[in-house]
Design a protein around this motif. Structure first.
Motif, mmCIF file in Angstrom:
data_model
loop_
_atom_site.group_PDB
_atom_site.id
_atom_site.type_symbol
_atom_site.label_atom_id
_atom_site.label_comp_id
_atom_site.label_asym_id
_atom_site.label_seq_id
_atom_site.Cartn_x
_atom_site.Cartn_y
_atom_site.Cartn_z
ATOM 1 N N PHE A 214 7.059 -2.126 2.165
ATOM 2 C CA PHE A 214 6.411 -2.962 3.165
ATOM 3 C C PHE A 214 5.363 -2.197 3.962
ATOM 4 O O PHE A 214 4.466 -2.797 4.549
ATOM 5 C CB PHE A 214 7.453 -3.538 4.123
ATOM 6 C CG PHE A 214 8.501 -4.376 3.449
ATOM 7 C CD1 PHE A 214 8.173 -5.612 2.911
ATOM 8 C CD2 PHE A 214 9.797 -3.920 3.346
ATOM 9 C CE1 PHE A 214 9.134 -6.392 2.291
ATOM 10 C CE2 PHE A 214 10.764 -4.696 2.724
ATOM 11 C CZ PHE A 214 10.434 -5.931 2.187
ATOM 12 N N ASN A 215 5.444 -0.891 3.936
ATOM 13 C CA ASN A 215 4.535 -0.071 4.737
ATOM 14 C C ASN A 215 3.186 0.127 4.046
ATOM 15 O O ASN A 215 2.127 -0.017 4.669
ATOM 16 C CB ASN A 215 5.181 1.281 5.030
ATOM 17 C CG ASN A 215 4.416 2.093 6.043
ATOM 18 O OD1 ASN A 215 3.822 1.539 6.978
ATOM 19 N ND2 ASN A 215 4.405 3.400 5.878
ATOM 20 N N CYS A 216 3.226 0.454 2.762
ATOM 21 C CA CYS A 216 1.978 0.719 2.028
ATOM 22 C C CYS A 216 1.687 -0.334 0.972
ATOM 23 O O CYS A 216 0.684 -0.235 0.255
ATOM 24 C CB CYS A 216 2.035 2.097 1.382
ATOM 25 S SG CYS A 216 3.246 2.232 0.047
ATOM 26 N N HIS A 217 2.589 -1.306 0.817
ATOM 27 C CA HIS A 217 2.421 -2.384 -0.167
ATOM 28 C C HIS A 217 2.322 -1.857 -1.597
ATOM 29 O O HIS A 217 1.619 -2.422 -2.438
ATOM 30 C CB HIS A 217 1.198 -3.236 0.164
ATOM 31 C CG HIS A 217 1.229 -3.802 1.545
ATOM 32 N ND1 HIS A 217 2.057 -4.829 1.924
ATOM 33 C CD2 HIS A 217 0.513 -3.448 2.664
ATOM 34 C CE1 HIS A 217 1.876 -5.103 3.210
ATOM 35 N NE2 HIS A 217 0.948 -4.284 3.683
ATOM 36 N N GLY A 218 2.999 -0.767 -1.833
ATOM 37 C CA GLY A 218 3.044 -0.213 -3.180
ATOM 38 C C GLY A 218 1.943 0.760 -3.515
ATOM 39 O O GLY A 218 1.948 1.339 -4.610
ATOM 40 N N CYS A 237 2.592 7.851 1.855
ATOM 41 C CA CYS A 237 3.541 7.016 2.579
ATOM 42 C C CYS A 237 4.917 7.671 2.545
ATOM 43 O O CYS A 237 5.412 8.068 1.477
ATOM 44 C CB CYS A 237 3.598 5.628 1.953
ATOM 45 S SG CYS A 237 4.790 4.519 2.736
ATOM 46 N N ALA A 238 5.523 7.764 3.682
ATOM 47 C CA ALA A 238 6.833 8.418 3.791
ATOM 48 C C ALA A 238 7.994 7.464 3.550
ATOM 49 O O ALA A 238 9.151 7.902 3.525
ATOM 50 C CB ALA A 238 6.957 9.058 5.168
ATOM 51 N N GLU A 239 7.711 6.201 3.367
ATOM 52 C CA GLU A 239 8.787 5.221 3.257
ATOM 53 C C GLU A 239 9.222 4.956 1.821
ATOM 54 O O GLU A 239 10.378 4.608 1.579
ATOM 55 C CB GLU A 239 8.343 3.893 3.889
ATOM 56 C CG GLU A 239 7.934 3.999 5.353
ATOM 57 C CD GLU A 239 9.104 4.348 6.242
ATOM 58 O OE1 GLU A 239 10.256 3.996 5.862
ATOM 59 O OE2 GLU A 239 8.900 4.963 7.300
ATOM 60 N N GLY A 244 6.033 3.614 -5.280
ATOM 61 C CA GLY A 244 5.697 2.701 -4.214
ATOM 62 C C GLY A 244 6.792 1.686 -3.931
ATOM 63 O O GLY A 244 6.498 0.579 -3.427
ATOM 64 N N LEU A 245 8.045 2.056 -4.200
ATOM 65 C CA LEU A 245 9.175 1.150 -4.043
ATOM 66 C C LEU A 245 10.172 1.711 -3.021
ATOM 67 O O LEU A 245 10.260 2.925 -2.815
ATOM 68 C CB LEU A 245 9.880 0.951 -5.369
ATOM 69 C CG LEU A 245 9.041 0.427 -6.545
ATOM 70 C CD1 LEU A 245 9.849 0.429 -7.821
ATOM 71 C CD2 LEU A 245 8.494 -0.971 -6.228
ATOM 72 N N ILE A 246 10.938 0.812 -2.440
ATOM 73 C CA ILE A 246 12.024 1.199 -1.541
ATOM 74 C C ILE A 246 13.287 0.472 -1.979
ATOM 75 O O ILE A 246 13.227 -0.554 -2.679
ATOM 76 C CB ILE A 246 11.690 0.843 -0.073
ATOM 77 C CG1 ILE A 246 11.446 -0.675 0.069
ATOM 78 C CG2 ILE A 246 10.525 1.639 0.432
ATOM 79 C CD1 ILE A 246 11.264 -1.131 1.511
ATOM 80 N N ARG A 247 14.445 1.002 -1.602
ATOM 81 C CA ARG A 247 15.722 0.383 -1.968
ATOM 82 C C ARG A 247 15.848 -0.970 -1.287
ATOM 83 O O ARG A 247 15.466 -1.149 -0.136
ATOM 84 C CB ARG A 247 16.889 1.281 -1.559
ATOM 85 C CG ARG A 247 16.877 2.675 -2.177
ATOM 86 C CD ARG A 247 17.130 2.625 -3.678
ATOM 87 N NE ARG A 247 18.429 2.062 -3.981
ATOM 88 C CZ ARG A 247 19.566 2.768 -3.989
ATOM 89 N NH1 ARG A 247 19.558 4.042 -3.652
ATOM 90 N NH2 ARG A 247 20.710 2.184 -4.306
ATOM 91 N N CYS A 248 16.405 -1.918 -2.042
ATOM 92 C CA CYS A 248 16.618 -3.257 -1.477
ATOM 93 C C CYS A 248 17.646 -3.169 -0.357
ATOM 94 O O CYS A 248 18.760 -2.653 -0.544
ATOM 95 C CB CYS A 248 17.097 -4.196 -2.577
ATOM 96 S SG CYS A 248 17.472 -5.851 -1.994
#
Length: 252
Positions: A214-218, A237-239, A244-248
């Motif tokens: 959600f921070n960098c949109h991938g 991006c640190a998130e 460009g993915l994060i855990r659900c």
């Protein structure tokens, strides 16, 4: 004299011997008469009769104990106990515990279809675990590099998925897990694992376990000041991860 001798021989022949008594009782009496013998116990050679009947029951395949109790072969409880002892325990498997996997099921897999056999093996083990309705933490090494690194670190070499772990014990790859299932042993290893009774996939990630950052949109990049979009300076991006993915946040 000859007449008296003949009468004496006839008298001796009419006296039943032990062997003739056993033969007559075991092989000549009807089943109803045998039951009657056991109930009334009215014969003088009671011990001989009982032993003869025990021997006959054993020859027919029945289980006879010292007290004369008879059970069919399919009710042999000792054999059922032996079969239960053949079932495996998690202690029989090598202790290899993935991070946070001490009390759960962890499956290392891949969603990449580049190597067809690897992809199909992962799909087969995933489907197998889903059939048992147990909660599984699936770690896709193609979606997150940290999963691949922790898998390689546990084996001190580069290994390919699928790899199944249950409560900190390494169960095996696709071939080993399938064999355990065919032998009816995999279900025993999954005892005590919480059930997953959900009937539909995750509403956020569709069971992919990852969503776009959600921070960098991938894009994996964010501007240094966060406001000036015209600024050419940007940072990683640190998130999110390398994809460009994060855990659900819902299913993970």
């Amino acid at each position: 004299m000859r007449g008296m001798r003949g009468k004496l021989l006839k008298t001796l022949k009419s006296i039943p011997t032990i062997s003739s008594l056993r033969h007559g009782l075991v092989f000549q009496l009807s089943p109803t008469e045998k039951i009657s013998i056991r109930k009334t116990q009215s014969f003088s050679s009671e011990l001989v009769v009982k032993e003869a009947l025990k021997a006959e029951d054993r020859e027919l395949g029945f289980n006879v104990d010292d007290n004369g109790n008879v059970t069919p072969p399919f009710l042999d409880f000792e054999e059922e106990t032996d079969e239960e002892q053949d079932l495996p325990s998690l202690l029989d498997f090598e202790e290899k515990c993935p991070p946070g996997g001490g009390d759960c099921v962890i499956l290392y897999s891949t969603s990449l279809t580049g190597i067809r056999k690897t992809f199909e093996d992962c799909k087969a083990i995933r489907f197998l675990l889903e059939s048992f309705k147990v909660t599984v933490q699936e770690r896709d090494v193609s979606m997150h590099i940290e999963f691949r690194e922790e898998l390689w670190k546990m084996f001190d070499t580069k290994v390919i998925p699928p790899r199944l772990f249950i409560k900190g014990r390494y169960i095996g790859g696709a071939a080993e897990v399938v064999v355990l299932h065919e032998q009816g042993k995999l279900k025993k290893l999954l005892e005590g694992i919480p059930l997953d009774l959900s009937e539909s996939p995750c509403s956020s990630c569709a069971n992919m376990r990852f969503v776009v950052c959600f921070n960098c949109h991938g894009s994996r990049k964010v501007f240094a000041d966060g406001d000036n979009v015209n600024d050419e300076l940007h940072v990683r991006c640190a998130e999110c991860n390398e994809n460009g993915l994060i855990r659900c946040s819902i299913c993970c």
